[in-house]
Design a protein around this motif. Structure first.
Motif, PDB file in Angstrom:
ATOM      1  N   ILE A  81      -0.753  -2.293   8.285  1.00 36.63           N
ATOM      2  CA  ILE A  81      -1.422  -1.958   6.717  1.00 36.63           C
ATOM      3  C   ILE A  81      -0.137  -1.400   6.757  1.00 36.63           C
ATOM      4  O   ILE A  81       0.073  -0.608   7.556  1.00 36.63           O
ATOM      5  N   GLN A  84       0.438   1.871   2.036  1.00 42.97           N
ATOM      6  CA  GLN A  84      -0.677   2.061   1.179  1.00 42.97           C
ATOM      7  C   GLN A  84      -0.216   2.948  -0.076  1.00 42.97           C
ATOM      8  O   GLN A  84       0.415   3.590  -0.227  1.00 42.97           O
ATOM      9  N   VAL A  98      -7.381   3.252  -3.971  1.00 43.34           N
ATOM     10  CA  VAL A  98      -6.408   3.524  -3.171  1.00 43.34           C
ATOM     11  C   VAL A  98      -5.688   2.235  -2.794  1.00 43.34           C
ATOM     12  O   VAL A  98      -6.920   0.933  -2.679  1.00 43.34           O
ATOM     13  N   THR A 100      -3.629  -1.847  -0.842  1.00 42.33           N
ATOM     14  CA  THR A 100      -2.800  -1.220   0.637  1.00 42.33           C
ATOM     15  C   THR A 100      -1.059  -2.774  -0.589  1.00 42.33           C
ATOM     16  O   THR A 100      -1.223  -3.552  -1.524  1.00 42.33           O
ATOM     17  N   ARG A 117      -7.669  -3.543  -2.579  1.00 42.93           N
ATOM     18  CA  ARG A 117      -7.638  -2.088  -3.168  1.00 42.93           C
ATOM     19  C   ARG A 117      -9.479  -1.379  -3.709  1.00 42.93           C
ATOM     20  O   ARG A 117     -10.112  -2.959  -3.454  1.00 42.93           O
ATOM     21  N   GLU A 157      -9.946   7.400   6.037  1.00 40.38           N
ATOM     22  CA  GLU A 157      -9.701   6.047   6.289  1.00 40.38           C
ATOM     23  C   GLU A 157     -10.504   5.484   7.328  1.00 40.38           C
ATOM     24  O   GLU A 157      -8.950   6.078   8.487  1.00 40.38           O
ATOM     25  N   PRO A 160      -9.052  -0.344   7.066  1.00 44.68           N
ATOM     26  CA  PRO A 160      -8.733  -0.576   6.358  1.00 44.68           C
ATOM     27  C   PRO A 160      -9.394  -0.241   4.708  1.00 44.68           C
ATOM     28  O   PRO A 160     -10.552  -1.710   4.644  1.00 44.68           O
ATOM     29  N   LEU A 161      -9.223   0.390   3.607  1.00 43.04           N
ATOM     30  CA  LEU A 161      -9.458   0.761   2.591  1.00 43.04           C
ATOM     31  C   LEU A 161     -10.624   1.109   3.083  1.00 43.04           C
ATOM     32  O   LEU A 161     -11.932   0.567   1.668  1.00 43.04           O
TER      33      LEU A 161
END
Length: 321
Positions: A81, A84, A98, A100, A117, A157, A160-161
């Motif tokens: 990542i 973001q 949110v 990336t 996203r 978080e 990731p996401l």
């Protein structure tokens, strides 16, 4: 009054508030919500002479996404990542997103693509402020926003996401924009610093021991300094610095080092203010820049939207050592 140096004015690019900025290497990546005539979000690489702001131009990608507020950026996170972005959309629900940013790892520039996203809280959360993203090189970010009831809500978080359940910071109270979280180490009173502008315009600060302090009621310190919008907090030479737009009526930008020892004792952490000879609308953004191959000094940069009627974007260096 203090002057900035290595200043750039990106003529033709404007916003209703200062841009969000990350600094992966020598030149920044910026994101902003368009000016009074456009709500589209733009992400841009500042390209030009290595290691400086003056003389740079913005290589822009205008996204299909729009927002009534400024977006937020976080960068330099885990290996997969590289950056973001968070924003509140223009739907009736004003949902929090949110995404990336796909960043080219050799040049550390934005490729123009969002690599992934998500809708935070499955689109249930309705934001009424610009969001914030807080993180570090060793942790995933935390996203935060003011909801429609005026509550400060945050979510961490976990991967990731993927975001945890929302937590409400009931001790923050009514504000002019979102609360900022800043990670600390070896600081009396806690590991996390929180900064915000209360509804009365005075800056507030607090320490917590948890990044999501749902069970804590920290001591909140009111500063003598006032702002029209939320402050910006960053690290410069190992110390925390805060930047804000003053309430003098002309939008003078202010920068101050925070005395965290004073804050730990319940006193105003701002003892001295550098009032800049620059004026902005909305909230500015402070960025601490570490030494690089092209610039061997630490720099503290500030970015803002000007008071020229177009919200023209500007950047400059406040300190360099």
């Amino acid at each position: 009054m203090g002057d900035v140096f290595d200043k750039v004015t990106w003529w033709g690019d404007g916003s209703t508030s200062g841009p969000a900025v990350i600094q992966p290497m020598d030149t920044p990546i910026l994101a902003w919500r368009g000016n009074q005539n456009s709500r589209n979000i733009t992400v841009a690489n500042a390209t030009g002479p290595p290691g400086q702001l003056a003389g740079t131009v913005l290589r822009k990608t205008v996204l299909a996404d729009s927002s009534p507020y400024a977006p937020a950026l976080a960068g330099g996170l885990l290996a997969d990542i590289h950056g973001q972005m968070a924003w509140v959309d223009i739907s009736a629900g004003q949902r929090l997103h949110v995404a990336t940013l796909e960043i080219e790892t050799r040049t550390f520039t934005f490729t123009g693509r969002l690599a992934g996203r998500t809708l935070v809280s499955d689109g249930v959360l309705s934001g009424r402020s610009a969001p914030t993203l807080a993180g570090s090189s060793r942790a995933f970010p935390q996203v935060g926003v003011v909801d429609q009831q005026g509550n400060q809500v945050v979510a961490n978080e976990s991967s990731p996401l993927v975001f945890s359940a929302l937590a409400t910071l009931s001790w923050v109270g009514a504000t002019r924009g979102p609360v900022r979280r800043f990670s600390l180490s070896d600081v009396p009173g806690g590991r996390f610093l929180w900064a915000w502008t209360a509804s009365d315009g005075f800056l507030r600060f607090a320490f917590t021991t948890s990044p999501t302090p749902s069970g804590e009621t920290p001591a909140v310190v009111r500063s003598a300094q006032q702002s029209i919008a939320q402050p910006s907090v960053t690290s410069y030479r190992g110390g925390a610095h805060v930047g804000w737009t003053g309430v003098d009526g002309t939008g003078l930008l202010n920068v101050a080092a925070l005395d965290l020892g004073r804050l730990g004792n319940g006193a105003d952490p701002i003892a001295s203010v550098n009032i800049l000879n620059e004026r902005g609308i909305g909230a500015p953004t402070l960025v601490g820049m570490a030494p690089t191959a092209n610039v061997r000094t630490h720099r503290l940069a500030i970015f803002w939207a000007g008071t020229d009627g177009q919200g023209t974007l500007n950047g400059g260096i406040v300190y360099r050592e």
